[in-house]
Design a protein around this motif. Sequence first.
Motif, short mmCIF file in Angstrom:
data_model
loop_
_atom_site.label_atom_id
_atom_site.label_comp_id
_atom_site.label_asym_id
_atom_site.label_seq_id
_atom_site.Cartn_x
_atom_site.Cartn_y
_atom_site.Cartn_z
N TYR A 28 -36.39 90.42 62.91
CA TYR A 28 -37.46 91.40 62.95
C TYR A 28 -37.05 92.69 63.67
O TYR A 28 -37.63 93.75 63.43
CB TYR A 28 -38.72 90.80 63.59
CG TYR A 28 -39.41 89.83 62.68
CD1 TYR A 28 -39.89 90.23 61.44
CD2 TYR A 28 -39.56 88.49 63.05
CE1 TYR A 28 -40.51 89.33 60.58
CE2 TYR A 28 -40.19 87.58 62.20
CZ TYR A 28 -40.66 88.01 60.98
OH TYR A 28 -41.27 87.13 60.13
N ILE A 48 -32.84 82.30 57.88
CA ILE A 48 -33.80 81.91 58.92
C ILE A 48 -34.27 80.49 58.70
O ILE A 48 -34.36 79.68 59.62
CB ILE A 48 -34.99 82.89 58.94
CG1 ILE A 48 -34.54 84.27 59.41
CG2 ILE A 48 -36.11 82.37 59.84
CD1 ILE A 48 -35.60 85.33 59.32
N THR A 100 -34.01 85.71 54.81
CA THR A 100 -35.10 84.74 55.01
C THR A 100 -34.61 83.32 54.80
O THR A 100 -35.04 82.38 55.48
CB THR A 100 -36.26 85.05 54.04
OG1 THR A 100 -35.77 85.11 52.71
CG2 THR A 100 -36.92 86.38 54.40
N GLU A 120 -35.31 84.49 64.17
CA GLU A 120 -36.41 85.32 63.68
C GLU A 120 -36.54 86.61 64.48
O GLU A 120 -36.77 87.68 63.92
CB GLU A 120 -37.73 84.55 63.74
CG GLU A 120 -37.94 83.60 62.58
CD GLU A 120 -39.38 83.09 62.52
OE1 GLU A 120 -40.29 83.92 62.36
OE2 GLU A 120 -39.57 81.88 62.65
#
Length: 587
Positions: free
Chosen positions: A435, A424, A421, A431
């Motif tokens: 995912y 990102i 995270t 992203e």
Amino acid sequence: MKTTTDNPALYRTVFETTGAGTIIIEKDTTIAMANSAFAALVGMAKEQIEGKLPWTQVIADPRDRERMLRYHNARRHTPDAVPQAYEFKLVDTLGQKRDIWLRVNMIAGTDLSVASLFDITPLKKVERELRTSEAKLSGILEAFGGFTYTCDADMRLAFMNKRLRDMIGRDAIGEPCHRAIFNLPEPCPWCDRHQVFQGETVRREFQSPLDGRWYIAFSSPLLGIDDQVTDKQSVVIDIHERKQAELALKEKEAYLKKENLRLRATIKDRYRFGDIVGKSAAMQKVYEMILRAAAIDANVIIYGESGTGKELVARAIHTMSDRAEHPFVPVNCGAIPANLLESEFFGYEKGAFTGAHQKKRGLLDAADKGTLFLDELGEIKEEMQVKLLRVLEGGGFTPIGGLTVKKPDLRIIAATNQSLTQLIEKGSMREDFFYRIHIIPIQLPPLRERREDIALLVEHFLAKHSRDKEVPVLRGHELEALLNHGWPGNVRELENTLQRYISLQSLDLMGFTLRSGAQAADNPTNRFLNHQKPLRDALRAFEKAYIAGLLHRHQWNRTKVAAILGVERKTLYLKIKRLGIDGAEGK
């Protein structure tokens, strides 16, 4: 001129027994003779009709009157040029209109014509009602969400609703239904024509080869006049979302059964899980996640510090999954130079670039039907993430210099000691790529958070590395030292420490040495002085110990250590390889 009225007895009996309204018409359109059936049609007495009423007076529509008068005149000159039978609307004395079917012929040798009138008003009413019903049915067929069609015994289309015509882009009446609708050379595998033409109504679900969606078809027979089946009518409705939910439920049920079997098989020995050892609550949670991940085929991301056993967990998932018979391909993403990532992952054809003397199979190809383990996932650059994302989304890849797109069937298990995270937020990771990977996360605890497992791990590693030798026994103060140590290198550091203990009979922990049966500790300087090596060897030993110590202090964050040393990350990798530094060096 001699007319029928001069000899009425000649015709009267015939007129009254025809069953239809019958009249004889003069050249000037006067009705010379009429039977009772005709009189009833117009609501007049025969005395009011015969010799007095022109037949044009009972024609309701002016357009019919003009047309029929034209026929009347032409029939007396060119009888073959006008029709003998046609329809028109008749009006009676009350103004009521009737639908009439008329048949007219000339009486041979005269200029008289004889006409028979049949009242088809009831038939026309039924016809109009049928057309109304057909229009309503057609409206329903066009309005509902699916498509419908009929086909004959040869499977050729006889009817298609608008939705179906729009879907295939044309009116395909007369074409075979399987070719026109589903682009198949032979009748559809799910076709139910045999049952339907035997009089059965069939309900069947199928997956379309065109769009991969699920549909349900209701097919029923259409009967002819002799009650024989003449056509097959099919109504097809899209049920994809419902079917997907149903399949997902079945998959979940199968998964629960598989998971239950695996739990039963491993519950008897929960102090270890394959090559993974630990009885702590944290490790029990890890075991549960391994079981869950092995039961389904989704991608997995394993988080944990360096040395916590991420590859062991990945191998355990692979071994217990349905892909166990196929390759497990581990990749250290941080060890591959950025300019070689594409050729390593995708492979290349012979002659694709200078030095490509032969074809090379890529990692994705090697992992086909198996598992690709991406260690140090955070080291993959954004441009490579885009290319891997296309593979993950089913778009496949093309080897460098190749033309054929390959679509491997593989599962991704990734591992990292970084916060994805945060990557990102910094823009280092996309992203959409995150995912696609981050579906089943598994968090491995560091060894310092599961100290109750240390004794089990010590016993396991001593037995593992003693081989045919007698397994050494740790003294109390040595075991206490192991239990109290911080273990920045985690399980890997513990294993290497015990390997050295077996070989050297000394317990070396973070800068001091505990010899078997002794409590004495040496400081780091004495460790180098006691060896009395040549300067080159001493410098090499110091460099190795110093770099290893920094790596362990910063949990093997190579980027950070390279910055502290003031060297490029690639240079650090080369030093680690040249000096032979592993997870437990420099302790």
